[in-house]
Design an enzyme around this catalytic site. Structure first.
Site, PDB file in Angstrom:
ATOM      1  N   CYS A  65      84.623  67.672  31.010  1.00 50.31           N
ATOM      2  CA  CYS A  65      85.692  67.609  31.110  1.00 50.31           C
ATOM      3  C   CYS A  65      86.167  66.309  30.114  1.00 50.31           C
ATOM      4  CB  CYS A  65      86.374  67.325  32.498  1.00 50.31           C
ATOM      5  SG  CYS A  65      86.054  65.491  33.087  1.00 50.31           S
ATOM      6  N   GLY A  70      86.242  63.336  36.503  1.00 52.36           N
ATOM      7  CA  GLY A  70      86.668  64.194  37.578  1.00 52.36           C
ATOM      8  C   GLY A  70      85.889  65.247  37.939  1.00 52.36           C
ATOM      9  N   HIS A  98      64.304  60.283  38.671  1.00 46.25           N
ATOM     10  CA  HIS A  98      64.379  59.610  39.617  1.00 46.25           C
ATOM     11  C   HIS A  98      65.307  60.023  40.580  1.00 46.25           C
ATOM     12  CE1 HIS A  98      63.090  55.391  37.064  1.00 46.25           C
ATOM     13  NE2 HIS A  98      62.281  56.701  36.939  1.00 46.25           N
ATOM     14  N   ARG A 133      58.310  57.075  45.859  1.00 45.65           N
ATOM     15  CA  ARG A 133      59.446  56.145  45.892  1.00 45.65           C
ATOM     16  C   ARG A 133      60.862  57.030  45.515  1.00 45.65           C
ATOM     17  NH1 ARG A 133      60.373  52.711  40.690  1.00 45.65           N
ATOM     18  NH2 ARG A 133      59.044  53.837  39.259  1.00 45.65           N
TER      19      ARG A 133
END
Length: 155
Positions: A65, A70, A98, A133
């Site tokens: 966009c 948005g 991650h 993790r």
């Protein structure tokens, strides 16, 4: 990998470039519109990306966009969609590695064509790390998502 690509009018100027890079990287692009620069609404295209991912028609998505913001907000309202606005290559690959990001949001009025190419490549080449993790953190995000809307008194 099948990669859904969609945009509103603000993202339209970059869409052809993004589709080309997806193909050059050896992936199958799925063009979900917009097909011209006529005014259109980014939530409609976020929904198309989400439906493509959730139905298995696409593995990842790229949503464009004007600012990327948005489209990102709308995409993240869809359960199972994990979208991030990325205007630097570190975030574009780290969001996947991650955070298990599956939708890259770009602002066509923010990034130029060359940077967009780099961002798309970084996103597509990245894989979720599976490090304990990161798995733990992503599971916590999924738990929040499953709980549904959190009201201020719930926090």
């Amino acid at each position: 990998m099948r990669v859904a690509v969609a945009c509103d009018h603000g993202g339209f100027p970059l869409k052809a470039t993004v589709l080309r890079v997806v193909q050059e990287e050896g992936h199958e692009p799925l063009d979900l519109g917009a097909y011209d620069a006529q005014s259109s609404d980014y939530p409609d295209y976020a929904l198309k990306i989400g439906e493509a991912i959730l139905s298995g028609k696409a593995d990842r998505g790229i949503l464009l966009c004007g600012s990327g913001v948005g489209a990102c907000i709308a995409a993240n309202k869809i359960q199972g969609v994990y979208a991030g606005v990325c205007h630097d290559t570190y975030s574009a690959h780290q969001g996947v590695e991650h955070d298990d990001m599956n939708v890259l949001c770009l602002g066509a009025r923010i990034v130029g064509e060359e940077l967009a190419k780099e961002l798309v490549r970084a996103f597509l080449r990245a894989k979720f790390s599976q490090e304990e993790r990161h798995v733990r953190r992503v599971q916590k995000v999924r738990k929040i998502e499953q709980k549904g809307a959190v009201q201020p008194k719930d926090v």
